[in-house]
Design a protein around this motif. Structure first.
Motif, short mmCIF file in Angstrom:
data_model
loop_
_atom_site.label_atom_id
_atom_site.label_comp_id
_atom_site.label_asym_id
_atom_site.label_seq_id
_atom_site.Cartn_x
_atom_site.Cartn_y
_atom_site.Cartn_z
N UNK A 1 22.88 29.09 -5.05
CA UNK A 1 22.54 28.47 -3.77
C UNK A 1 23.74 27.80 -3.13
N UNK A 2 23.47 27.00 -2.10
CA UNK A 2 24.55 26.33 -1.38
C UNK A 2 24.47 24.81 -1.50
N UNK A 3 23.63 24.30 -2.43
CA UNK A 3 23.55 22.87 -2.72
C UNK A 3 23.63 22.68 -4.24
N UNK A 4 23.87 21.44 -4.67
CA UNK A 4 23.87 21.15 -6.11
C UNK A 4 22.50 21.48 -6.69
N UNK A 5 22.49 21.94 -7.94
CA UNK A 5 21.27 22.30 -8.64
C UNK A 5 21.22 21.53 -9.95
N UNK A 6 20.07 20.94 -10.25
CA UNK A 6 19.89 20.19 -11.49
C UNK A 6 19.28 21.08 -12.56
N UNK A 7 19.90 21.09 -13.74
CA UNK A 7 19.32 21.68 -14.93
C UNK A 7 18.76 20.50 -15.72
N UNK A 8 17.46 20.49 -15.93
CA UNK A 8 16.77 19.36 -16.55
C UNK A 8 16.17 19.83 -17.86
N UNK A 9 16.57 19.24 -18.99
CA UNK A 9 16.08 19.64 -20.30
C UNK A 9 15.01 18.65 -20.76
N UNK A 10 13.83 19.16 -21.03
CA UNK A 10 12.72 18.35 -21.51
C UNK A 10 12.53 18.56 -23.01
N UNK B 1 28.11 15.72 -13.90
CA UNK B 1 28.22 15.83 -12.44
C UNK B 1 27.01 15.26 -11.70
N UNK B 2 26.31 14.30 -12.32
CA UNK B 2 25.14 13.69 -11.67
C UNK B 2 25.57 13.02 -10.36
N UNK B 3 24.89 13.31 -9.26
CA UNK B 3 25.23 12.68 -7.99
C UNK B 3 25.04 11.16 -8.05
N UNK B 4 25.96 10.45 -7.45
CA UNK B 4 25.87 8.99 -7.38
C UNK B 4 24.57 8.59 -6.67
N UNK B 5 23.85 7.64 -7.26
CA UNK B 5 22.61 7.15 -6.65
C UNK B 5 21.41 8.06 -6.85
N UNK B 6 21.52 9.03 -7.77
CA UNK B 6 20.40 9.96 -8.00
C UNK B 6 19.14 9.19 -8.39
N UNK B 7 18.02 9.49 -7.75
CA UNK B 7 16.74 8.86 -8.04
C UNK B 7 15.94 9.72 -9.01
N UNK C 1 13.53 15.45 -23.27
CA UNK C 1 14.50 14.37 -23.42
C UNK C 1 15.06 13.86 -22.09
N UNK C 2 14.63 14.44 -20.98
CA UNK C 2 15.06 14.01 -19.65
C UNK C 2 16.58 14.04 -19.52
N UNK C 3 17.20 15.08 -20.05
CA UNK C 3 18.65 15.22 -19.93
C UNK C 3 18.94 16.09 -18.71
N UNK C 4 19.92 15.65 -17.92
CA UNK C 4 20.22 16.35 -16.67
C UNK C 4 21.68 16.79 -16.64
N UNK C 5 21.88 17.99 -16.12
CA UNK C 5 23.19 18.60 -15.96
C UNK C 5 23.21 19.19 -14.56
N UNK C 6 24.23 18.85 -13.77
CA UNK C 6 24.26 19.25 -12.37
C UNK C 6 25.29 20.33 -12.14
#
Length: 99
Positions: A7-16, A84-90, A18-23
């Motif tokens: 795509x043309x935006x950041x994409x989150x890979x979220x592993x459950x 690479x988590x975006x600053x201020x990610x909710x 454990x709520x681990x995120x990789x951007x």
């Protein structure tokens, strides 16, 4: 299991669970790899806006969660959660809040 952001935006890979995120930046690819030996690991994948969520199960049984895994980049480097988590990610109970 390779995952590529085409795509043309950041994409989150979220592993459950454990709520681990990789951007991933556009054009970037990551691989989720089980480190467990001697078992048949199945990857259960869910797609939502801006996010790919992955669960790893032994023999496809959702009661047998595989917690021995690694996320690596295209160069083979192991990554830590928050890569690479975006600053201020909710966050919400379901994972990252993607606007």
């Amino acid at each position: 299991m390779p995952i590529e952001n085409q795509g043309d935006i950041d994409l989150c890979l979220f592993i459950e669970p454990y709520c681990e995120d990789y951007w991933m930046k556009p054009g970037e690819a990551l691989t989720v790899r089980s480190e467990a030996e001697g078992i048949d690991v199945w990857f259960d994948t869910y797609i939502s806006k801006g996010c790919v969520t992955v669960w790893l199960y032994e023999d496809g049984d959702p009661r047998k969660i595989v917690d021995d895994y690694t996320v690596i980049d295209a160069g083979g480097q192991r990554l830590d959660s928050g890569h690479q988590r975006p600053r201020g990610q909710r966050w919400s109970a379901a994972g990252p809040s993607i606007d």
